[in-house]
Write an enzyme that holds these catalytic residues in place. Structure first.
Site, PDB file in Angstrom:
ATOM      1  N   LYS A 103       0.431  -1.509   0.269  1.00  0.00           N
ATOM      2  CA  LYS A 103      -0.295   0.147  -0.117  1.00  0.00           C
ATOM      3  C   LYS A 103       0.839   1.192   0.091  1.00  0.00           C
ATOM      4  CE  LYS A 103      -4.106  -2.019   1.999  1.00  0.00           C
ATOM      5  NZ  LYS A 103      -4.687  -1.458   0.856  1.00  0.00           N
ATOM      6  N   SER A 125      -8.823  -2.696   5.749  1.00  0.00           N
ATOM      7  CA  SER A 125      -9.480  -3.144   6.987  1.00  0.00           C
ATOM      8  C   SER A 125      -8.713  -3.091   7.990  1.00  0.00           C
ATOM      9  CB  SER A 125      -9.866  -4.284   6.777  1.00  0.00           C
ATOM     10  OG  SER A 125      -8.808  -5.401   6.591  1.00  0.00           O
ATOM     11  N   HIS A 146     -13.274   1.509   4.167  1.00  0.00           N
ATOM     12  CA  HIS A 146     -14.092  -0.062   4.451  1.00  0.00           C
ATOM     13  C   HIS A 146     -15.487   0.053   3.839  1.00  0.00           C
ATOM     14  CE1 HIS A 146     -13.062  -3.336   7.055  1.00  0.00           C
ATOM     15  NE2 HIS A 146     -13.303  -3.497   6.027  1.00  0.00           N
TER      16      HIS A 146
END
Length: 290
Positions: A103, A125, A146
């Site tokens: 990420k 998450s 999310h």
């Protein structure tokens, strides 16, 4: 400032989704269902071809379930392996694997591609948003969401505002979520936020009961569904999330909170090792091959 969702016209948006996994495909489908143009990026053409097939199936399902009217046109979909092709996006949703190094690399590169002020949305998450924002050139552009799976069926989206998330980013995300027909609930930044911090340790506990022989998979889910009102049961939910994704999230939570309830139990680890990841692999706690 809490997020607001003013009226938004579909023509104002170009949604970019990074990652053609389960959630990336689901988020792309959601945007297409609402007539929005989507650019989907992943690392190789094989994954993208598979994603196109899965998105077509999801769109057919959405139409059968009344989420896409017969006379409504789905948005156009473009796929690419180059992040540079996302330069014109009005919002970028990163849905890469739940690995901070992956990420971080994506967010760092996206910062050099999109215009300043374009929301860089991490659909994580469990990883704290401000931690991810530190890898972007403009931390104020980074915000968390999310989405729940499948995104085109679940209207509520958990939105995570990091310590450095700007007012402009919150407003722009609000407009995008309005165009997607989603209802945001804003929470403060922390490991796992609200949904994962509650749900994932619960799934871990449910799997541990099966591991210890206290009850069968079916018994655990039946009791949670019929006695406690959990719509799908925790272990069927694990299959929907992806057991590999669940284990990644639990590891993040355990590392950052020290909560032993978040240490993945052996049964979950065994399923990851054997490739039984849930619905996407055809087998998890349940068999989906028939």
């Amino acid at each position: 400032m809490d997020i607001h969702t003013p009226d938004a016209r579909p023509g104002e948006h170009l949604i970019a989704v990074v990652g053609a996994g389960v959630m990336g495909v689901g988020i792309a489908t959601l945007a297409l269902v609402h007539g929005l143009p989507v650019v989907l990026v992943d690392i190789d053409d094989t994954r993208l071809a598979d994603a196109r097939t899965r998105i077509a199936a999801e769109l057919r399902m959405a139409e059968l379930m009344g989420r896409l009217a017969d006379d409504a046109a789905a948005g156009p979909l473009r796929t690419t392996t180059a992040l540079a092709d996302l330069a014109a996006a009005t919002v970028v949703i990163e849905a890469a694997t739940e690995d901070i190094e992956v990420k971080a690399k994506v967010l760092a590169e996206l910062s050099t591609v999109v215009e300043p002020g374009t929301p860089l949305v991490s659909n994580t998450s469990s990883i704290p948003i401000d931690e991810l924002a530190g890898f972007a050139q403009r931390p104020q552009d980074v915000v968390g969401t999310h989405f729940m799976n499948p995104p085109y069926l679940i209207r509520t989206v958990e939105v995570i505002r990091g310590a450095r998330t700007g007012e402009h980013t919150m407003a722009a995300l609000g407009r995008a979520l309005a165009a997607l027909g989603r209802e945001p609930v804003v929470v403060r930044d922390s490991p796992g936020f609200v949904t994962s911090r509650i749900l994932h340790p619960m799934i871990n506990a449910a799997a541990r009961l099966v591991e210890q022989g206290t009850a069968s998979v079916e018994a655990v889910d039946a009791l949670m569904e019929n006695c406690l009102g959990h719509r799908t049961g925790p272990l069927r939910t694990a299959d929907l999330i992806g057991i590999d994704n669940l284990v990644d999230s639990l590891r993040v939570l355990h590392d950052r909170t020290g909560d032993e309830g978040c240490r993945p139990c052996d049964l979950l680890l065994d399923k990851v090792r054997t490739g039984h990841h849930g619905r996407k692999s055809g087998r998890g706690f349940y068999d989906y091959t028939n």
